[in-house]
Scaffold this motif. Structure first.
Motif, PDB file in Angstrom:
ATOM      1  N   ASP A 156       0.819  -1.221   0.000  1.00  0.00           N
ATOM      2  CA  ASP A 156       0.000   0.000   0.000  1.00  0.00           C
ATOM      3  C   ASP A 156       0.851   1.268   0.000  1.00  0.00           C
ATOM      4  N   LEU A 157       1.915   1.257  -0.810  1.00  0.00           N
ATOM      5  CA  LEU A 157       2.799   2.408  -0.919  1.00  0.00           C
ATOM      6  C   LEU A 157       2.513   3.161  -2.218  1.00  0.00           C
ATOM      7  N   ILE A 158       2.872   4.434  -2.240  1.00  0.00           N
ATOM      8  CA  ILE A 158       2.670   5.247  -3.438  1.00  0.00           C
ATOM      9  C   ILE A 158       3.398   4.597  -4.612  1.00  0.00           C
ATOM     10  N   LYS A 159       2.711   4.571  -5.758  1.00  0.00           N
ATOM     11  CA  LYS A 159       3.303   3.942  -6.948  1.00  0.00           C
ATOM     12  C   LYS A 159       3.112   4.849  -8.147  1.00  0.00           C
ATOM     13  N   THR A 160       4.212   5.333  -8.685  1.00  0.00           N
ATOM     14  CA  THR A 160       4.193   6.067  -9.949  1.00  0.00           C
ATOM     15  C   THR A 160       5.298   5.513 -10.831  1.00  0.00           C
ATOM     16  N   LYS A 161       5.196   5.789 -12.105  1.00  0.00           N
ATOM     17  CA  LYS A 161       6.213   5.311 -13.037  1.00  0.00           C
ATOM     18  C   LYS A 161       7.588   5.857 -12.668  1.00  0.00           C
ATOM     19  N   ASN A 162       7.650   7.168 -12.385  1.00  0.00           N
ATOM     20  CA  ASN A 162       8.930   7.777 -12.026  1.00  0.00           C
ATOM     21  C   ASN A 162       9.467   7.229 -10.712  1.00  0.00           C
ATOM     22  N   LEU A 163       8.581   6.960  -9.767  1.00  0.00           N
ATOM     23  CA  LEU A 163       9.018   6.431  -8.482  1.00  0.00           C
ATOM     24  C   LEU A 163       9.599   5.027  -8.648  1.00  0.00           C
TER      25      LEU A 163
END
Length: 412
Positions: A156-163
């Motif tokens: 349940d952690l933040i997920k973005t392509k850049n991250l």
């Protein structure tokens, strides 16, 4: 316990030519363990990653090896080319017990993927990457990114392509830097067997990097990490697989530059990244830029000095290799100069960098270009003898071809 008293597995850490791929395979396996939190149906709370000691890499849990991993990036598609290595994998015994799993990793599809069983009953399994029993050099980064995405989702952690790209770069760099650290320990007097055996990476350290919030720093840090990662990939997938086309001095130069760049701290890595294409405002470096930069280094007959940034020197002059290409034609040359001067005015890091290294070696240029440069980020001072070595004075930036730089470096 001293290294004299211990009987340690033999390490090849000082000559680990394919450590980038091996390190990425190790990272992928560790990410799977962190996501699944189990191995062979046994719950795993904590583990340690050991690089190039007990095997190419090994996973320790409660002081015992739960799995050993032999990694081969050969181009051969025939199992017969791996016979000796598979036998060696079966013979691994240090810190192992009857539950230890022995894995064999390959980068090509083979004609035979059957398990190997030694005379004493030790089994070597070909590692599964999903439905495949091999992982192409070009695919390992994709698998790592996918596994990071799974980890972020499941926790349940933040997920973005850049991250995801950021985490992948940080983790890969961390593992590669561990190898560099072991190299440094060896150079400072430890035996390579002792250094490799004892310097392990805790699973908690990997978890901290995965769970840490996104970097709240400028994009320069991210871009610098990306450039280092691309350099590692190009070196691994192209340079080391094409060594027969380079002489010994070229191999030494490029290998030394690679290790040096990978050891740079964030600020120095930003300077390195900025120097490759200093006229670009947003300065996104692509793989062709990296190839051009390495071509410049391989074309210069001198061994680069590894101080500050990789460069060449002649008396008080410093020559900085770059990936610059200046197109023919007055209009294109003028446009390039205007772009570069604007970037220098707006970027204090670039201004100080080009003042220190004001002889730039371009990948491709039709004639020497001289640019009178100054920066609004620093205070200018008259160009007199008193201020000759003062960073705040205006300066002329010379951009030379490889041949021109070579001629000046060879001049008596």
């Amino acid at each position: 316990m001293s290294n004299i008293e211990e009987t340690l597995p033999e390490s090849a850490i000082s000559s680990w030519g394919g450590f980038v791929y091996q390190g990425k395979v190790a990272l992928y396996h560790c990410l799977k363990l962190l996501t699944e939190k189990s191995f062979q149906k046994n719950i795993i709370e904590n583990f340690e990653l050991q690089l190039d000691s007990t095997d190419d890499f090994a996973i320790y849990c409660d002081a015992k090896v739960i799995s050993t991993h032999q990694v081969k990036a050969k181009l051969s598609q025939y199992r017969s080319a791996y016979v000796k290595a598979i036998y060696k994998a079966a013979c691994i015994a240090t810190d192992c017990d009857e539950n230890t799993i022995r894995y064999f990793h390959v980068a090509k599809k083979l004609d035979n993927f059957e398990n190997y069983t030694s005379n004493d009953g030790k089994i070597v399994e070909f590692y599964n990457y999903g439905d495949l029993k091999y992982c192409l050099l070009s695919k390992i980064n994709e698998l790592i990114d996918n596994q990071i995405e799974i980890f972020l989702d499941s926790n349940d952690l933040i997920k973005t392509k850049n991250l995801i790209i950021e985490k992948s770069s940080l983790l890969s760099e961390f593992i590669t830097n561990k190898v560099i650290l072991i190299h440094n320990l060896v150079h400072n007097g430890q035996t390579q067997d002792f250094a490799a055996y004892h310097n392990r990476i805790s699973s908690n350290t990997l978890l901290e990097l995965l769970r840490s919030p996104p970097l709240h720093r400028t994009d320069e840090i991210y871009q610098a990490l990306s450039t280092k990662e691309q350099i590692a990939t190009i070196i691994e997938t192209e340079f080391y697989n094409d060594l027969e086309n380079f002489n010994e001095k070229q191999i030494k130069s490029i290998s030394n530059v690679f290790r040096f760049i990978y050891s740079l701290n964030d600020n120095s890595a930003i300077r390195m990244h900025t120097s490759l294409q200093p006229h670009r405002e947003n300065n996104v470096i692509n793989r062709d830029d990296i190839r051009d930069y390495l071509d410049v280094i391989s074309a210069i007959s001198h061994i680069p000095k590894l101080l500050g940034l990789p460069h060449y020197s002649k008396k008080i002059n410093k020559y900085l290799p770059t990936a610059l290409t200046i197109r023919d034609g007055k209009r294109r040359n003028t446009s390039f100069q205007e772009d570069l001067k604007k970037h220098i005015r707006d970027n204090g890091t670039l201004a100080s960098l080009l003042y220190e290294y004001n002889n730039i070696i371009a990948y491709d240029i039709s004639a020497e270009t001289i640019i009178s440069a100054k920066s609004e980020k620093i205070t200018t001072a008259p160009s007199n003898q008193e201020n000759r070595n003062h960073i705040v004075k205006e300066f002329d930036l010379r951009i030379l071809s490889v041949d021109e730089a070579e001629e000046e470096l060879n001049a008596k």
